[in-house]
Design a protein around this motif. Structure first.
Motif, PDB file in Angstrom:
ATOM      1  N   VAL A   9       0.865  -1.203   0.000  1.00 59.03           N
ATOM      2  CA  VAL A   9       0.000   0.000   0.000  1.00 59.03           C
ATOM      3  C   VAL A   9       0.895   1.245   0.000  1.00 59.03           C
ATOM      4  CG1 VAL A   9      -2.083   1.043   0.947  1.00 59.03           C
ATOM      5  CG2 VAL A   9      -1.631  -1.371   1.361  1.00 59.03           C
ATOM      6  N   HIS A  10       1.709   1.373  -1.066  1.00 58.98           N
ATOM      7  CA  HIS A  10       2.659   2.476  -1.156  1.00 58.98           C
ATOM      8  C   HIS A  10       1.949   3.767  -1.573  1.00 58.98           C
ATOM      9  CE1 HIS A  10       2.475   1.956  -5.490  1.00 58.98           C
ATOM     10  NE2 HIS A  10       2.889   0.691  -5.395  1.00 58.98           N
ATOM     11  N   LEU A  11       2.721   4.836  -1.703  1.00 56.46           N
ATOM     12  CA  LEU A  11       2.136   6.147  -1.988  1.00 56.46           C
ATOM     13  C   LEU A  11       1.369   6.172  -3.302  1.00 56.46           C
ATOM     14  CD1 LEU A  11       4.980   8.559  -0.818  1.00 56.46           C
ATOM     15  CD2 LEU A  11       2.734   8.227   0.244  1.00 56.46           C
ATOM     16  N   GLY A  12       1.815   5.412  -4.286  1.00 55.42           N
ATOM     17  CA  GLY A  12       1.068   5.342  -5.531  1.00 55.42           C
ATOM     18  C   GLY A  12      -0.311   4.757  -5.321  1.00 55.42           C
ATOM     19  N   HIS A  13      -0.373   3.639  -4.576  1.00 50.74           N
ATOM     20  CA  HIS A  13      -1.677   3.058  -4.234  1.00 50.74           C
ATOM     21  C   HIS A  13      -2.529   4.068  -3.468  1.00 50.74           C
ATOM     22  CE1 HIS A  13       0.567  -1.046  -4.148  1.00 50.74           C
ATOM     23  NE2 HIS A  13      -0.053  -0.925  -5.307  1.00 50.74           N
ATOM     24  N   ARG A  14      -1.925   4.700  -2.475  1.00 46.23           N
ATOM     25  CA  ARG A  14      -2.688   5.583  -1.592  1.00 46.23           C
ATOM     26  C   ARG A  14      -3.239   6.781  -2.356  1.00 46.23           C
ATOM     27  NH1 ARG A  14      -1.569   4.260   3.829  1.00 46.23           N
ATOM     28  NH2 ARG A  14      -2.174   6.324   4.563  1.00 46.23           N
ATOM     29  N   GLN A  15      -2.444   7.314  -3.288  1.00 43.57           N
ATOM     30  CA  GLN A  15      -2.919   8.463  -4.053  1.00 43.57           C
ATOM     31  C   GLN A  15      -4.123   8.094  -4.904  1.00 43.57           C
ATOM     32  OE1 GLN A  15      -0.943  11.187  -7.461  1.00 43.57           O
ATOM     33  NE2 GLN A  15       0.173  11.162  -5.528  1.00 43.57           N
ATOM     34  N   VAL A  16      -4.048   6.941  -5.557  1.00 41.21           N
ATOM     35  CA  VAL A  16      -5.169   6.487  -6.381  1.00 41.21           C
ATOM     36  C   VAL A  16      -6.396   6.205  -5.520  1.00 41.21           C
ATOM     37  CG1 VAL A  16      -5.987   4.591  -7.831  1.00 41.21           C
ATOM     38  CG2 VAL A  16      -3.727   5.594  -8.235  1.00 41.21           C
ATOM     39  N   ARG A  71      11.351   6.677 -12.169  1.00 41.63           N
ATOM     40  CA  ARG A  71      10.458   5.547 -12.397  1.00 41.63           C
ATOM     41  C   ARG A  71       9.212   5.702 -11.528  1.00 41.63           C
ATOM     42  NH1 ARG A  71      13.605   0.363  -9.809  1.00 41.63           N
ATOM     43  NH2 ARG A  71      11.661  -0.704 -10.376  1.00 41.63           N
ATOM     44  N   ARG A  72       8.183   4.972 -11.882  1.00 39.38           N
ATOM     45  CA  ARG A  72       6.928   5.086 -11.131  1.00 39.38           C
ATOM     46  C   ARG A  72       7.038   4.362  -9.807  1.00 39.38           C
ATOM     47  NH1 ARG A  72       3.232   0.719 -11.377  1.00 39.38           N
ATOM     48  NH2 ARG A  72       3.972  -1.062 -12.572  1.00 39.38           N
ATOM     49  N   TRP A  73       6.233   4.837  -8.846  1.00 37.15           N
ATOM     50  CA  TRP A  73       6.134   4.128  -7.577  1.00 37.15           C
ATOM     51  C   TRP A  73       5.586   2.728  -7.842  1.00 37.15           C
ATOM     52  CZ3 TRP A  73       3.352   8.965  -5.498  1.00 37.15           C
ATOM     53  CH2 TRP A  73       4.283   9.841  -4.904  1.00 37.15           C
ATOM     54  N   SER A  74       6.191   1.727  -7.251  1.00 35.20           N
ATOM     55  CA  SER A  74       5.703   0.366  -7.458  1.00 35.20           C
ATOM     56  C   SER A  74       6.156  -0.536  -6.320  1.00 35.20           C
ATOM     57  CB  SER A  74       6.223  -0.210  -8.783  1.00 35.20           C
ATOM     58  OG  SER A  74       7.621  -0.427  -8.719  1.00 35.20           O
ATOM     59  N   VAL A 119      -9.460   4.987 -16.263  1.00 33.21           N
ATOM     60  CA  VAL A 119      -8.080   4.508 -16.404  1.00 33.21           C
ATOM     61  C   VAL A 119      -7.147   5.449 -15.652  1.00 33.21           C
ATOM     62  CG1 VAL A 119      -6.261   3.877 -18.023  1.00 33.21           C
ATOM     63  CG2 VAL A 119      -8.663   3.583 -18.669  1.00 33.21           C
ATOM     64  N   ILE A 120      -6.335   4.880 -14.781  1.00 36.27           N
ATOM     65  CA  ILE A 120      -5.408   5.685 -13.980  1.00 36.27           C
ATOM     66  C   ILE A 120      -4.021   5.640 -14.604  1.00 36.27           C
ATOM     67  CG2 ILE A 120      -6.672   5.460 -11.823  1.00 36.27           C
ATOM     68  CD1 ILE A 120      -4.814   3.171 -11.069  1.00 36.27           C
ATOM     69  N   ASP A 121      -3.325   6.751 -14.509  1.00 36.02           N
ATOM     70  CA  ASP A 121      -1.960   6.832 -15.005  1.00 36.02           C
ATOM     71  C   ASP A 121      -0.990   6.399 -13.911  1.00 36.02           C
ATOM     72  OD1 ASP A 121      -2.667   7.872 -17.539  1.00 36.02           O
ATOM     73  OD2 ASP A 121      -2.956   9.848 -16.623  1.00 36.02           O
ATOM     74  N   ASP A 122       0.224   6.030 -14.310  1.00 39.74           N
ATOM     75  CA  ASP A 122       1.268   5.717 -13.342  1.00 39.74           C
ATOM     76  C   ASP A 122       1.520   6.934 -12.464  1.00 39.74           C
ATOM     77  OD1 ASP A 122       1.526   3.225 -14.430  1.00 39.74           O
ATOM     78  OD2 ASP A 122       3.255   3.723 -15.665  1.00 39.74           O
ATOM     79  N   VAL A 123       1.817   6.677 -11.194  1.00 33.75           N
ATOM     80  CA  VAL A 123       2.003   7.751 -10.235  1.00 33.75           C
ATOM     81  C   VAL A 123       3.437   7.745  -9.735  1.00 33.75           C
ATOM     82  CG1 VAL A 123       1.194   8.747  -8.068  1.00 33.75           C
ATOM     83  CG2 VAL A 123      -0.402   7.493  -9.527  1.00 33.75           C
ATOM     84  N   SER A 124       4.056   8.919  -9.671  1.00 33.78           N
ATOM     85  CA  SER A 124       5.413   9.023  -9.143  1.00 33.78           C
ATOM     86  C   SER A 124       5.639  10.429  -8.622  1.00 33.78           C
ATOM     87  CB  SER A 124       6.446   8.699 -10.227  1.00 33.78           C
ATOM     88  OG  SER A 124       6.389   9.653 -11.270  1.00 33.78           O
ATOM     89  N   THR A 125       6.727  10.615  -7.898  1.00 33.80           N
ATOM     90  CA  THR A 125       7.079  11.946  -7.436  1.00 33.80           C
ATOM     91  C   THR A 125       7.590  12.760  -8.624  1.00 33.80           C
ATOM     92  OG1 THR A 125       9.260  11.120  -6.873  1.00 33.80           O
ATOM     93  CG2 THR A 125       7.652  11.264  -5.099  1.00 33.80           C
ATOM     94  N   PRO A 126       7.419  14.085  -8.586  1.00 36.26           N
ATOM     95  CA  PRO A 126       7.926  14.917  -9.683  1.00 36.26           C
ATOM     96  C   PRO A 126       9.432  14.699  -9.875  1.00 36.26           C
ATOM     97  CG  PRO A 126       6.463  16.176  -8.263  1.00 36.26           C
ATOM     98  CD  PRO A 126       6.689  14.858  -7.581  1.00 36.26           C
ATOM     99  N   GLY A 127       9.833  14.451 -11.098  1.00 39.63           N
ATOM    100  CA  GLY A 127      11.237  14.251 -11.399  1.00 39.63           C
ATOM    101  C   GLY A 127      11.762  12.861 -11.128  1.00 39.63           C
ATOM    102  N   ALA A 128      10.902  11.950 -10.626  1.00 37.85           N
ATOM    103  CA  ALA A 128      11.362  10.591 -10.340  1.00 37.85           C
ATOM    104  C   ALA A 128      11.674   9.858 -11.639  1.00 37.85           C
ATOM    105  CB  ALA A 128      10.294   9.825  -9.555  1.00 37.85           C
ATOM    106  N   THR A 171      -7.038   4.751   3.930  1.00 37.99           N
ATOM    107  CA  THR A 171      -7.360   5.569   2.753  1.00 37.99           C
ATOM    108  C   THR A 171      -8.817   6.004   2.730  1.00 37.99           C
ATOM    109  OG1 THR A 171      -7.936   3.690   1.326  1.00 37.99           O
ATOM    110  CG2 THR A 171      -5.610   4.321   1.434  1.00 37.99           C
ATOM    111  N   GLY A 172      -9.634   5.454   3.635  1.00 42.90           N
ATOM    112  CA  GLY A 172     -11.041   5.827   3.679  1.00 42.90           C
ATOM    113  C   GLY A 172     -11.969   4.920   2.904  1.00 42.90           C
TER     114      GLY A 172
END
Length: 318
Positions: free
Chosen positions: A27-34, A163-166, A152-161, A84-85
């Motif tokens: 349940v990393h930040l990418g999961h949590r953001q989505v 690679r995507r969070w995974s 459809v959700i896009d890959d999520v990552s920090t600005p400038g990262a 996450t609610g």
């Protein structure tokens, strides 16, 4: 948050819902953001937000030789998902019977009849149904047939990262002992949870009594080394389960004593009075202090352990 371990536990008439599907390991930040965005959208639409996940990981059946070591056990996964609610999580037992469903059967039985999905949230690379024959276009077609929309959700990552969070990235960092780097993707320290068992009790003789985690504990064990972290007793005797205690954690085979069994053992800093045997504890690993070393003498080992504790105090601010 409701937690169902089979489709039959979903109450009749539940929904309409916004549903997303995935393993959500860590349940990393990418999961949590989505998920938090999905929850907000569900609230605005007056629907329920539901995640569907699997236990065990599908590769445990299909390709056990390639199945990943899980970052979190199912209990921690559910606790983190609840944060996450989400209104509900369906933990689907991943069996051969479940795997043999066609894409159309899966969608009708689980998403339409079971969860009454109004919206299904998926990634571009979604695959489902027997032999992964269903993909994004299949989901869109079935949505049109059954009356739900597909987001459809896009890959999520920090600005400038780069690679995507995974979950894969987190596992790579943990395998290298970089728990601080893993925490940047997880949004929290990495967790290990398990029952305390009796070890060789050498630590007590050396002045550093340790709590040894059972081999079947939950959470991916990072690379051998010494770590600064926190220990919480989550089930057992006093102190209260909420007490967070600073710890120096050793992971490895104890090569100074020619150990052969890999162990996770935690010394609660400044405490020699704790009785933790058979209690369940949660370890949160904050930073790796050093790799595992073999020492020429017990005195050298003890001196280094004192240094480890001093460094752990600095890292943890205690």
């Amino acid at each position: 948050m409701h937690c169902w371990t089979e489709l039959g536990q979903v109450p009749p008439g539940f929904g309409p819902s916004v549903v997303t599907i995935g393993n959500f390991d860590g349940v990393h930040l990418g999961h949590r953001q989505v998920l938090t965005r999905m929850v907000a959208d569900a609230r605005a639409a007056g629907t329920r937000a539901v995640a569907m996940t699997f236990d065990p990981h599908p590769l445990r059946l299909h390709r056990p030789d390639r199945a990943p070591e899980l970052i979190t056990g199912i209990r921690d996964r559910l606790e983190l998902l609840a944060e996450t609610g989400l209104d509900a999580v369906l933990v689907q037992p991943y069996t051969w019977e479940f795997a043999h469903q066609s894409p159309a059967e899966f969608v009708r039985r689980y998403l339409v009849d079971g969860l009454r999905a109004a919206t299904v949230v998926v990634g571009h690379d979604v695959r489902f149904g027997w032999q992964n024959t269903g993909d994004l276009s299949t989901m869109v077609e079935l949505g049109a047939e059954h009356g739900f929309t597909v987001e459809v959700i896009d890959d999520v990552s920090t600005p400038g990262a780069h690679r995507r969070w995974s979950s894969t990235w987190v596992r790579e960092l943990l395998a290298a002992g970089d728990v601080a780097g893993a925490a940047e993707i997880l949004g929290r320290p990495h967790r290990l949870r398990g029952r305390v068992v009796r070890g060789d009790q050498r630590g007590r003789d050396l002045g550093f009594p340790t709590a040894n985690l059972a081999p079947d504990s939950d959470g991916m064990v990072p690379a051998d080394g010494v770590y600064a972290g926190w220990l919480t007793r989550t089930a057992g005797r006093d102190p209260a389960p909420s007490e967070l205690m600073p710890a120096a954690v050793s992971i490895g085979t104890n090569p100074t004593f020619d150990g052969a069994t890999r162990r996770v053992e935690a010394y609660v800093i400044g405490r020699t009075d704790l009785e933790l045997y058979d209690d369940e504890v949660l370890l949160q690993l904050v930073e790796r202090l050093r790799p595992t070393l073999r020492f020429d003498s017990v005195d050298e080992l003890v001196d280094t352990m004192h240094d480890d504790v001093a460094k752990a105090r600095v890292v943890l601010g205690v």
